[in-house]
Design an enzyme around this catalytic site. Structure first.
Site, short mmCIF file in Angstrom:
data_model
loop_
_atom_site.label_atom_id
_atom_site.label_comp_id
_atom_site.label_asym_id
_atom_site.label_seq_id
_atom_site.Cartn_x
_atom_site.Cartn_y
_atom_site.Cartn_z
N ASP A 179 9.41 2.82 -0.53
CA ASP A 179 8.36 3.48 0.25
C ASP A 179 8.62 3.16 1.72
O ASP A 179 8.24 2.10 2.21
CB ASP A 179 6.98 3.00 -0.21
CG ASP A 179 5.89 3.66 0.62
OD1 ASP A 179 4.69 3.45 0.31
OD2 ASP A 179 6.21 4.39 1.58
N LYS A 226 4.58 9.21 8.66
CA LYS A 226 4.40 8.66 10.00
C LYS A 226 5.38 9.25 11.03
O LYS A 226 5.25 10.39 11.44
CB LYS A 226 4.45 7.13 9.94
CG LYS A 226 3.28 6.55 9.11
CD LYS A 226 3.32 5.05 9.07
CE LYS A 226 2.34 4.51 8.06
NZ LYS A 226 0.95 4.51 8.53
N TYR A 272 0.86 -1.19 0.00
CA TYR A 272 0.00 0.00 0.00
C TYR A 272 0.89 1.23 0.00
O TYR A 272 1.82 1.32 0.81
CB TYR A 272 -0.90 -0.01 1.23
CG TYR A 272 -1.81 1.19 1.38
CD1 TYR A 272 -1.58 2.14 2.37
CD2 TYR A 272 -2.90 1.37 0.54
CE1 TYR A 272 -2.42 3.24 2.52
CE2 TYR A 272 -3.75 2.48 0.69
CZ TYR A 272 -3.49 3.41 1.68
OH TYR A 272 -4.32 4.49 1.83
#
Ligand code: KE4
Length: 434
Positions: free
Chosen positions: A245, A273, A150
């Site tokens: 990523d 994050k 994702y």
């Protein structure tokens, strides 16, 4: 103390009913709605250290860490102080500030492959921008992603995406056009031969390969020996950029992320994050030669009203500084994760339940399956119904896990021996009840 048996969740329930009248599904991000595990979501009032408290006063030990950012635990004093100091100068100027430089210099000093970095407001913005830069830099249109990975909700990524978008094959979502999907090529995670074949079949057309160097959105799935090194080699052979990523693994697996821990350097890295310490921050960065393609230095346009927001920079800078200056944090969280995983395995084996556990550093997932989980196909074989029962049983014993089989748990520095003991006692009781 933990809430052993939840007194009631009436306030959460009435807030959820109310929320659904003005917010789609009552939540601002789908996975929070508990659809993957059953039951209704809890509305959280506050958090401290390794604990969250819901609006009914129930207190839970939590291993979501707000999906990764809260690596130092909730309410860390240095982060809170940095934010309140920044707030005293007002909130946002839409103009350059000195802290953006100190933040960029800290990131380039921590992440091995990053020479220049651009701040954005989410991991989604980071990955969208990185692929645009890769296309602009190489002049090629297609990119390869892996099933079950994702990379945020950008159109081009919602093809066999992980996390909350778990489905297969066609675009995961209405609104993603075939025109967009045609430039997204899919490969199974950990399958180098498949990637090599895709590159030959689309010779000269593939701008980038984007990969979670450790996958966290089909549950935690580790790269097989040689997988990342193989991607690096294939990218070099084909003039394709390798994009890591690291929105989840960045500053999580080491202060230099997965690329430092696993010693494979990408051309571009996306971050999120932890970089914001709990505030909305994303970033993408890489070699100067590539990043200088980004506007206004170069022709690839990318912009953002609140990019580099001074309050978010203050939270992120305080968090990254703690990690950079106290690398012992990683030893602590990894040790705690090792103890949790060992204890959970002991509990599962004492009850003869089929399971697989994947762990790296302070990231781990429990899968109810007797197969190894090495990609999206094997992840999907798991007993997600049983996982839902397990999730609800843990919640009832005061432990708040990620509400989906296809997510990863994170251990923060606030988890100590007493929290480990609490978790393992709750875990045994929950496993006995499912
Ligand atoms: P955001 O746009 O949510 O900040 O980042 C998207 C993203 C990009 N790349 C990776 C590897 C990610 O894990 C994410 C977001 N992760 C999910 C949790 N698996 C966010 C939780 C949510 O969607 O609510």
């Amino acid at each position: 103390m933990l809430t052993r048996v939840r007194t009631n969740t009436n306030t959460s329930q009435s807030l959820f009913d109310k929320a659904k009248r003005s917010i789609p599904g009552g939540v601002n991000s789908p996975v929070r709605a508990f659809k993957a595990v059953g039951g209704d979501p809890l509305f959280i009032q506050s958090a401290d250290g390794a604990f969250v408290t819901d609006v009914d006063g129930n207190r839970y030990l939590e291993l979501i860490n707000s999906w990764g950012p809260m690596i130092l635990g909730h309410g860390h004093q240095k982060v809170a102080e940095a934010v309140s100091k920044a707030v005293s100068h007002s909130l946002s100027f839409g103009a350059p500030t000195a802290i953006e430089i100190t933040m960029a210099e800290l990131i380039t000093s921590m992440v091995p492959s990053i020479e220049k970095v651009r701040m954005v407001n989410s991991g989604t913005e980071a990955t969208m921008s990185a692929i645009r830069v890769a296309r602009g830099y190489t002049g090629k249109d297609k990119f390869i992603k892996f099933e079950g990975c994702y990379h945020g909700h950008g159109d081009a990524f919602l093809i066999a995406a992980g996390s909350g978008a778990i489905t297969m094959g066609e675009p995961d979502s209405p609104g993603v056009t075939e025109g967009t999907a045609k430039d997204t090529l899919l490969a199974p995670y950990n399958n180098l031969d498949y990637v090599s074949d895709l590159l030959y079949k689309n010779k000269g057309e593939v701008a980038a390969i984007i990969v979670e160097p450790v996958a966290g959105n089909m549950g935690c799935v580790l790269p097989k020996e040689g997988f990342l090194e193989g991607l690096r080699k294939l990218c070099d052979e084909h003039g394709t950029l390798l994009v890591f990523d690291e929105v989840m693994t960045g500053f999580r697996l080491s202060k230099g992320g997965a690329q430092e821990l696993l010693n494979v350097l990408p051309d571009l890295t996306t971050l999120g994050k932890i970089i914001g310490g709990g505030l909305p921050v994303g970033a993408y960065g890489g070699k100067t030669e590539i990043m200088d393609y980004v506007s206004p230095q170069g022709p690839v346009y990318q912009a953002g009203t609140l990019s580099g927001n001074p309050i978010a920079m203050a939270a992120g800078f305080a968090t990254l500084t703690e990690l950079n200056e106290r690398p012992a944090v990683y030893e602590t969280i990894n040790k705690s994760a090792n103890a949790l995983v060992a204890g959970i395995k002991e509990n599962l084996e004492s009850l003869g339940l089929p399971y697989t556990m994947n762990q790296i550093g302070s990231m781990f997932s429990l899968f109810f399956t007797d197969q190894q989980v090495v990609d999206f196909e094997t992840a999907k074989q798991c007993d997600t119904q049983l996982f839902g029962k397990y999730f609800r049983a843990m919640l009832d014993t005061g432990v708040y896990l990620a509400p989906s089989q296809f997510e990863t748990l994170f251990v923060s520095e606030a988890i100590g021996q007493s929290e480990i003991d609490l978790f393992l006692e709750a875990n045994l009781n929950a496993l006995k009840s499912i």
